[in-house]
Write an enzyme that holds these catalytic residues in place. Structure first.
Site, PDB file in Angstrom:
ATOM      1  N   CYS A   1       0.834  -1.302  -0.126  1.00  0.00           N
ATOM      2  CA  CYS A   1       0.011  -0.108  -0.080  1.00  0.00           C
ATOM      3  C   CYS A   1       0.878   1.239  -0.033  1.00  0.00           C
ATOM      4  O   CYS A   1       0.146   2.334   0.169  1.00  0.00           O
ATOM      5  CB  CYS A   1      -1.021  -0.231   1.109  1.00  0.00           C
TER       6      CYS A   1
ATOM      7  N   PRO B   1      -3.426   6.099  -0.974  1.00  0.00           N
ATOM      8  CA  PRO B   1      -4.394   5.904  -1.983  1.00  0.00           C
ATOM      9  C   PRO B   1      -3.734   4.716  -3.102  1.00  0.00           C
ATOM     10  O   PRO B   1      -4.456   4.633  -4.095  1.00  0.00           O
ATOM     11  CB  PRO B   1      -4.189   7.283  -2.754  1.00  0.00           C
ATOM     12  N   HIS B   2      -2.682   4.060  -2.532  1.00  0.00           N
ATOM     13  CA  HIS B   2      -2.091   3.116  -3.450  1.00  0.00           C
ATOM     14  C   HIS B   2      -2.242   1.789  -3.071  1.00  0.00           C
ATOM     15  O   HIS B   2      -1.621   1.453  -2.060  1.00  0.00           O
ATOM     16  CB  HIS B   2      -0.465   3.350  -3.764  1.00  0.00           C
ATOM     17  N   LEU B   3      -3.131   1.064  -3.402  1.00  0.00           N
ATOM     18  CA  LEU B   3      -3.288  -0.387  -3.058  1.00  0.00           C
ATOM     19  C   LEU B   3      -2.894  -1.698  -4.225  1.00  0.00           C
ATOM     20  O   LEU B   3      -3.274  -1.217  -5.224  1.00  0.00           O
ATOM     21  CB  LEU B   3      -4.751  -0.712  -2.715  1.00  0.00           C
TER      22      LEU B   3
END
Lengths: 195, 504
Positions: free
Chosen positions: B280, B437-439
């Site tokens: 993440c 915001p990065h998964l």
């Protein structure tokens, strides 16, 4: 794979939405003009509403920060609308958080009254103590409620004005600026269509 | 045609060659490529359709309609990490900052080595990156669109002698309206809402909005469609059943919702990797208050990234947001919050991104929601402390009065000495305040069923006819914004699917 003509725009009218109105101009209205229906505020029992009001009063900044007359009701509306979009379990957890915070003064043996019976500054101090509690449950409850309430408060027009934040005229100017930038592209395209 | 809740009163069964669940960086790309190749494509999107003309700068209106669960989503662990995902036509590409970075070569070399195939290596992905970057107009910002907060960051990096990388962003004549996270009201950000989705619709695709997919349809061991329910926009109850039957199903719901859907069917047993390897890129915010006006909301968000410590897994950048968003992350309330927030026009909001050295997991719960678990590793904790120290020091060197730090117990430093004292006391990971915001990574791609969930064509090893096309595919974290890499992999999956169809 085809490359073709990849234009960059919203879906064209012909293949667009059946009912939603796709405005040709950006309105920048607070409630958008795309026919979007906002959800009803999350249902809440009167006792929980009283707890929420107490939490709002303790969390929102006092004067000299702007204090519109209907501030608590406005923030309540937005918080409850946010809750309608959350997973039901998360919304239920947030309601529990409001109740927990209302009872916190008694649970922490800081007062015989609940939060709703305390002054704003006393309530704010107790919530600050909860943020630094060793119990993650307390910490998480305050942080979640604080996030939602602060977000709603700092999105109010009066608050924007007090901060010197004026996004609408700025965005209008930028939209016009971009339209001017794109004019040279639009002219040959229009000429092509005419011929 | 775009349909919504009201349409499903009369229509609830649909047929297609391909049904695509999700319209973000993965789903929209696969759907558009296949629709343009002549296939009948139906998108199913949980969120609504909100065109460019509807975007505005108001958090209270934009967050519920554009973000999953009105942004009330959290990764459980030490520390808990709030995360955000788009839930609208265009998915997270509508609300992201528009950074258009390719996965770095070192990450792709690692992918190639890990899967034992050149398919995921830099050379094989090069033409896909080029295609995607052309279609989304990946390019640097014009000078006029840059704001003063970005200039302070650039000057600060220069003063510290740090290397910076000017961002390529998916934008066409961006004028720096800085409303990226609430939807671009100028239409300059080339999200899939204004690129791939319109292209697919023009090629005959349909898009069913406001439909939550709940099950895959599986017949004789093959995936033949999806079923779900449409969500009443007023009550938010999912109460109209929808079925889409298709020859191929593309699941592109993101690295949390994709495994959540697939796990319902007991998939991923062979490798035990479905839902694992959750990555993440956690972020920490450092907000600097300067003695002069900056007005960070005038000018593009994040024009460059500080890459000096990239090899140590640390990225630093500016990332200005609206007051309604920032206030949710400022660690104060009451008077203290006003004291900080009234300086909104003098702020530079910056952040430290750390490339994961560990991983977490996504699992199903009995409550009808995913349980996401992730703990920061001790190494990443050290990286955060280093990143915060560096970034805050840079702000002090640039003349900041004070900085607001991402720690729950010590939040403000007025000098480098005070910063050092605060950082010395940061021994516990649970006092960090993070966000992401990065998964990525929960249905990893590979060449062997034993250690991956999908093959190199994106198809699930255990379920023919079902493909994954989103950041779940990533075998490892990439250390940069993932959208272009997602789009490149999605293009590959569309190509392979089209080849398979042609061969058949």
């Amino acid at each position: 794979m085809t490359s073709g003509d990849w234009s960059h725009q919203d879906p064209p009218e012909k293949s667009g939405h059946r009912r939603l109105r796709v405005a040709s101009q950006v309105s920048l209205a607070r409630h958008p003009t795309d026919g979007w229906i906002a959800a009803d505020p999350h249902p809440m029992r009167p006792s929980v509403r009283r707890a929420l009001h107490a939490v709002i009063r303790a969390i929102v900044p006092p004067a000299p920060a702007p204090q519109p007359a209907d501030l608590v009701e406005r923030v309540e509306l937005y918080v409850r609308r946010f809750m309608s979009y959350m997973h039901p379990l998360a919304a239920f957890g947030l309601m529990l958080a409001f109740v927990l915070m209302d009872w916190a003064p008694r649970l922490l043996l800081r007062s015989r009254r609940r939060l709703q019976g305390l002054s704003r500054s006393e309530g704010a101090r107790i919530l600050e103590a909860l943020v630094h509690s060793r119990l993650e449950l307390f910490r998480s409850a305050v942080l979640a409620a604080r996030g939602a309430i602060m977000s709603a408060y700092f999105d109010q027009q009066e608050v924007h004005e007090a901060l010197g934040y004026a996004p609408v005229p700025f965005l209008r100017e930028r939209i016009e600026r971009r339209a001017k930038l794109l004019e040279p592209r639009a002219a040959p395209a229009a000429a092509g269509r005419a011929s | 045609m775009i349909l919504d809740y009201t349409d499903y009163a009369s229509e609830h069964d649909f047929d297609a060659d391909v049904v695509v669940v999700g319209t973000g960086a993965g789903g929209a790309v696969v759907g558009a490529e296949l629709a343009c190749a002549g296939l009948r494509v139906v998108f199913v999107e949980e969120g609504g359709y909100h065109p460019t003309t509807s975007f505005n700068p108001y958090t209270t209106e934009s967050v519920p309609r554009l973000y999953r669960d009105a942004s009330a989503t959290v990764i459980f662990g030490t520390p808990p990490i709030p995360y955000v995902e788009g839930r609208c036509v265009g998915g997270s590409t509508v609300i992201n900052g528009g950074m258009a970075y390719r996965a770095p070569e070192r990450a792709l070399d690692a992918w190639q080595a890990q899967v034992g195939s050149a398919d995921l290596g830099p050379k094989a992905l090069e033409p896909l990156f080029e295609r995607v970057e052309g279609l989304i107009h990946a390019r640097e910002q014009s000078e006029e669109s840059v704001g003063d907060d970005s200039r302070i960051m650039l000057a600060g990096a220069a003063k510290m002698g740090w290397r910076v990388s000017v961002n390529r962003r998916n934008q066409d004549a961006c004028v720096g309206s800085n409303n990226c996270s609430l939807g671009c009201p100028t239409g300059a950000k080339q999200s899939t809402l204004v690129t791939y989705v319109p292209r697919a619709l023009r090629a005959g695709a349909d898009c069913l909005t406001e439909v939550r997919v709940e099950r895959l349809l599986i017949e004789r061991g093959r995936c033949v469609g999806v079923s779900g329910r449409a969500i009443n926009p007023r009550t938010r109850k999912a109460d109209r059943a929808i079925t889409v039957r298709a020859r191929a199903v593309i699941v592109a719901c993101g690295a949390v919702q994709t495994p959540y859907l697939l796990l319902r069917h007991g998939l991923g047993k062979k490798s035990r990797m479905l839902g694992k390897n959750f990555l993440c890129h956690p972020n920490a915010k450092v907000v600097a208050i300067y003695p002069h006006d900056v007005q960070g909301w005038r000018g593009v968000s994040q024009v460059a990234q500080i890459r000096e410590f990239f090899d140590d897994g640390i990225l630093m950048a500016e990332n200005f947001v609206a007051p309604g968003v920032l206030a949710a992350y400022v660690p104060f309330h009451g008077e203290a919050a006003w004291e900080v927030m009234q300086r909104y026009n003098q702020m530079v909001v910056s952040g430290v991104l750390v490339e994961d050295s560990g991983s977490g997991s996504v699992s199903r719960t009995i409550f009808g929601m995913p349980y996401v678990r992730y703990d920061i590793t001790p190494l990443d904790h050290v990286r955060f402390l280093k990143g915060v120290r560096l970034l805050a020091t840079m702000h002090f060197e640039m003349g900041a009065e004070y900085v607001v730090l991402p720690f729950t117990d010590r939040q403000i430093a007025h000098s480098i000495d005070e910063l050092s004292r605060i950082l010395e006391k940061q021994t516990k990971r649970d006092t960090l305040e993070l966000f992401t915001p990065h998964l990525m990574g929960t249905a990893r791609m590979g060449s062997r069923p034993a250690d991956s969930v999908v093959g190199l064509d994106g198809q699930l090893w255990e379920l023919p006819g079902c493909y994954v096309a989103d950041a779940s595919l990533f075998p490892t974290a990439i250390g940069v914004n993932p959208q272009v890499t997602i789009m490149a992999l999605a293009t590959r999956i569309a190509e392979r699917l089209e080849l398979r169809r042609a061969a058949a």
